[in-house]
Motif scaffolding. Structure first.
Motif, PDB file in Angstrom:
ATOM      1  N   LYS A  36       0.909  -1.098   0.017  1.00 44.13           N
ATOM      2  CA  LYS A  36       0.016  -0.053   0.022  1.00 44.13           C
ATOM      3  C   LYS A  36       1.035   1.385   0.102  1.00 44.13           C
ATOM      4  O   LYS A  36       0.422   2.326  -0.715  1.00 44.13           O
ATOM      5  CB  LYS A  36      -1.010   0.031   1.184  1.00 44.13           C
ATOM      6  N   ALA A  39       1.819   1.710  -3.427  1.00 45.83           N
ATOM      7  CA  ALA A  39       0.746   2.234  -4.401  1.00 45.83           C
ATOM      8  C   ALA A  39       0.592   3.763  -4.132  1.00 45.83           C
ATOM      9  O   ALA A  39       0.445   4.470  -4.915  1.00 45.83           O
ATOM     10  CB  ALA A  39      -0.261   1.487  -3.968  1.00 45.83           C
ATOM     11  N   THR A  67      -4.766  -9.370  -3.857  1.00 44.03           N
ATOM     12  CA  THR A  67      -5.624  -8.258  -4.175  1.00 44.03           C
ATOM     13  C   THR A  67      -4.919  -7.010  -3.861  1.00 44.03           C
ATOM     14  O   THR A  67      -5.092  -6.208  -4.700  1.00 44.03           O
ATOM     15  CB  THR A  67      -6.950  -8.375  -3.090  1.00 44.03           C
ATOM     16  N   THR A  68      -3.999  -7.018  -3.134  1.00 44.23           N
ATOM     17  CA  THR A  68      -3.379  -5.631  -2.613  1.00 44.23           C
ATOM     18  C   THR A  68      -2.470  -5.513  -3.960  1.00 44.23           C
ATOM     19  O   THR A  68      -2.148  -4.258  -4.074  1.00 44.23           O
ATOM     20  CB  THR A  68      -2.425  -5.704  -1.398  1.00 44.23           C
ATOM     21  N   SER A  71      -4.158  -4.025  -6.750  1.00 43.74           N
ATOM     22  CA  SER A  71      -4.348  -2.534  -6.396  1.00 43.74           C
ATOM     23  C   SER A  71      -3.142  -2.012  -6.698  1.00 43.74           C
ATOM     24  O   SER A  71      -3.094  -0.659  -7.210  1.00 43.74           O
ATOM     25  CB  SER A  71      -5.185  -2.454  -5.248  1.00 43.74           C
ATOM     26  N   LYS A  75      -2.329   1.216  -9.399  1.00 42.18           N
ATOM     27  CA  LYS A  75      -1.989   2.422  -8.841  1.00 42.18           C
ATOM     28  C   LYS A  75      -0.835   2.946  -9.592  1.00 42.18           C
ATOM     29  O   LYS A  75      -0.749   4.297  -9.973  1.00 42.18           O
ATOM     30  CB  LYS A  75      -1.975   2.730  -7.485  1.00 42.18           C
ATOM     31  N   SER A  82      -1.076  -6.032 -13.225  1.00 37.92           N
ATOM     32  CA  SER A  82      -2.039  -6.162 -12.263  1.00 37.92           C
ATOM     33  C   SER A  82      -3.005  -7.300 -12.808  1.00 37.92           C
ATOM     34  O   SER A  82      -3.601  -8.085 -12.039  1.00 37.92           O
ATOM     35  CB  SER A  82      -2.998  -4.781 -12.505  1.00 37.92           C
ATOM     36  N   ALA A  99     -10.972  -4.492  -7.394  1.00 41.41           N
ATOM     37  CA  ALA A  99      -9.525  -3.752  -7.441  1.00 41.41           C
ATOM     38  C   ALA A  99      -9.170  -3.782  -8.977  1.00 41.41           C
ATOM     39  O   ALA A  99      -8.631  -2.834  -9.333  1.00 41.41           O
ATOM     40  CB  ALA A  99      -8.539  -4.657  -6.579  1.00 41.41           C
ATOM     41  N   GLY A 103      -8.894  -0.308 -11.219  1.00 46.55           N
ATOM     42  CA  GLY A 103      -7.559  -0.148 -11.691  1.00 46.55           C
ATOM     43  C   GLY A 103      -8.028   0.090 -13.428  1.00 46.55           C
ATOM     44  O   GLY A 103      -7.216   1.127 -13.850  1.00 46.55           O
ATOM     45  N   ALA A 131     -17.161   0.829  -7.778  1.00 45.86           N
ATOM     46  CA  ALA A 131     -16.220   0.839  -8.737  1.00 45.86           C
ATOM     47  C   ALA A 131     -16.521   0.877 -10.175  1.00 45.86           C
ATOM     48  O   ALA A 131     -16.147   1.766 -11.186  1.00 45.86           O
ATOM     49  CB  ALA A 131     -15.299  -0.407  -8.514  1.00 45.86           C
TER      50      ALA A 131
END
Length: 611
Positions: A36, A39, A67-68, A71, A75, A82, A99, A103, A131
């Motif tokens: 994070k 990102a 999942t992170t 994202s 980002k 991704s 996500a 994205g 989203a």
């Protein structure tokens, strides 16, 4: 803890000192926090190294980590990475789908994002609908609008938005999620349907500052700027909620739009020693909003600073615009572009170019809008060398295919008399719009190549494009110079019914010129009397020029007298009228007109009029 996992945890703490204190957090949590951080700071390479470490330890298989990663890569602008992470997941939950959808939307592929949303393997939840609604709103911004009853709608996005809204409503998410309600409100506004925005707004039990701001901004974006400002004043006056920085940005943008409709007042500026056109009512409101933003601690917000530069520029106060700019810690490309545009808008093209050169010397890199502003200044000054250098910079950055920029280049070269260079750019541009055609046709018109203008117009129509006011003016002017009376009459008559363009006074001037050159002076006079605009000096001078060519004293004298009522000091009118008398041997009348204008006889001998 497994050895590889222990190594990964120590590696993360070494790379991210802020994580050292988090001794009680497991490796998965550390991974998520580190990703994070990458990102938020857009550190793609750091994110890739952490991903590689996670793969060696096997932690990349964890759903939260995967999942992170999706994202983080999104980002950082790497949708290929991704998507690879997403496709490698054994089980894809709704969070992973969300996500990826978000994205793609944030990286300019809104329609693909909506397609993915429709293919979700898991039932959508509230965040997933948010989203998708965001993707739909982004698609609306990119979509070409369609005018219906004087308003512009984004029909494809509106239809998709309504489908989303209906699905969310059946599941109860439209009322349970304030995030979704606010996103839908913004979506409908971007689609041009303020009626639907209001319907969503009225379903929100307790509208927050985000709701009110979206509603205010929606009115501004749809041309209802006065209503947007009234909503802002209502929120402020009733103390309904505390406005945030984005609320003020919306109000400042509304004022900037209203400034364009306000008549300016000529004011002498002591600091510059020049006379400027200032929009006093807008400027007063700008001072008020600026003061409020200062009181609330928002004045250093970059979005507000940029909006203030733009608004002060639109108000005619470049001194205040520059003060705001000067107070910025690190002006970004939007800040520089707003200042350059401001100088150009206020008639100081030289300062606009100087500002552009200062930007080049800074660490800020110009974008397509900046180059467009600088080229506009170069065009105004006919500064060929400066414009050509900007063209080289544009090519160096690979921006020559940007629609507005390429159109500006065509216009620049056309107005500098380099029509061949303008044609080269025109022919090299993949997607030429009506603006490109208009700029090129006007360039050929200035060179007297009327046949080429008419040929280009035929091509434009054959390609299914709808001519705008600039294109039609170029063709009317070409008809005038080529003596194509009937073609010009037919085109003028079809402007509104066929092409949907209301003739402006410049189109009437072109027709008056055409009629005059064709010796239909009585028809030209009738057109002047019947046109929906008050005749100007240009109107009568156009007729007077035709009378000189046709040696018509009665109509010429009427045109001359009309000019004298508007501007008794108009030198060219005295010269034209005296030349009409002189061409017919009426030397007494000629002398009287020259004496009336206080014209120097010796200087007049060298005057040459090519009308």
């Amino acid at each position: 803890m497994r050895p590889r996992t222990r190594i990964l945890a120590h590696s993360l703490r070494d790379r991210f000192p802020a994580l050292v204190a988090l001794q009680g957090i497991n490796t998965i949590a550390l991974l998520v926090l580190a990703l994070k951080a990458c990102a938020s700071s857009r550190q793609l390479e750091s994110g890739k190294r952490i991903h590689a470490d996670a793969m060696r330890s096997g932690e990349h298989r964890n759903a939260f980590v995967a999942t992170t990663l999706i994202s983080m890569y999104a980002k950082c602008g790497s949708m290929a990475d991704s998507r690879k992470v997403f496709d490698a997941m054994a089980v894809r939950g709704v969070v992973a789908w969300t996500a990826l959808v978000l994205g793609y939307a944030e990286n300019g592929e809104a329609r693909l994002a909506l397609e993915l949303f429709s293919r979700m393997e898991e039932p959508a939840d509230g965040p997933a609908f948010v989203a998708a609604a965001m993707a739909c709103a982004i698609a609306a911004v990119e979509e070409q609008g369609r005018e219906i009853d004087g308003k512009v709608y984004k029909l494809w996005s509106l239809e998709k938005g309504m489908e989303l809204h209906s699905r969310a409503a059946k599941l109860g998410f439209d009322r349970s999620s304030s995030f979704l309600a606010n996103t839908l409100l913004d979506l409908y506004a971007k689609c041009g349907s303020l009626v639907d925005s209001w319907r969503v707004f009225e379903t929100i039990a307790s509208p927050c500052v985000v709701s009110w701001t979206a509603l205010i901004q929606g009115h501004v974006e749809n041309g209802e700027t006065q209503a947007g400002l009234e909503l802002f004043d209502y929120v402020l006056g009733r103390k309904i909620c505390e406005p945030n920085s984005r609320t003020y940005v919306a109000a400042l943008l509304a004022c900037a739009e209203l400034a364009e409709k306000e008549d300016g007042t000529q004011v002498f500026l002591q600091e510059t020693g020049k006379v400027a056109t200032v929009r006093l009512k807008t400027l007063e409101r700008c001072f008020e909003l600026h003061s409020q933003a200062l009181e609330r601690g928002f004045a250093s917000d970059r979005f507000i600073e940029n909006a203030l530069v733009r608004l002060y520029s639109k108000s005619g106060s470049m001194a205040n615009a520059f003060l705001v700019f000067q107070g910025m810690i690190s002006p970004d490309v939007v800040s520089w572009t707003a200042l350059i545009l401001g100088y150009e808008l206020n008639g100081d093209s030289e300062q606009a170019l100087e500002c552009f050169m200062q930007m080049e010397r800074s660490d800020c890199r110009p974008d397509a809008r900046t180059f467009t502003a600088a080229l506009t200044a170069s065009t105004t000054l006919a500064a060929f060398d400066a414009g050509r250098r900007i063209d080289a910079l544009v090519t160096g950055q690979g921006l020559e295919s940007e629609p507005f920029l390429s159109a500006c280049l065509v216009d620049f070269y056309s107005k500098c008399g380099r029509v061949k260079a303008a044609r080269y750019i025109f022919d090299s541009t993949a997607a030429v719009g009506v603006v490109h055609w208009g700029a090129l046709m006007a360039g050929y018109g200035r060179q007297g190549e009327s046949d080429e203008v008419i040929t280009l117009f035929g091509r434009l129509v054959d390609e299914g494009l709808k001519p705008n006011a600039v294109v039609l003016l170029a063709v009317l002017s070409a008809c005038s110079h080529a003596g194509l009376l009937e073609k010009g009459r037919k085109l003028f008559g079809s402007m509104k019914p066929v092409y949907g363009v209301q003739p402006g006074i410049e189109h009437y001037h072109a027709m008056i010129d055409l009629l005059g050159r064709s010796n239909h002076l009585d028809d030209a006079v009738t057109m002047i009397r019947d046109m929906p605009y008050k005749p100007t000096v240009v109107t009568w001078r156009t007729l007077l020029g035709a009378c000189w060519k046709m040696k018509n004293v009665p109509v010429g004298r009427m045109a001359f007298d009309s000019i004298m009522e508007l501007d008794p000091g108009e030198v060219s009118a005295h010269i034209l009228m005296s030349n009409i008398y002189g061409s017919l041997g009426m030397f007494v009348e000629k002398a009287n007109v020259r004496a009336m204008g206080g014209l120097d006889e010796e200087a007049l001998e060298h005057e040459s009029w090519n009308l």
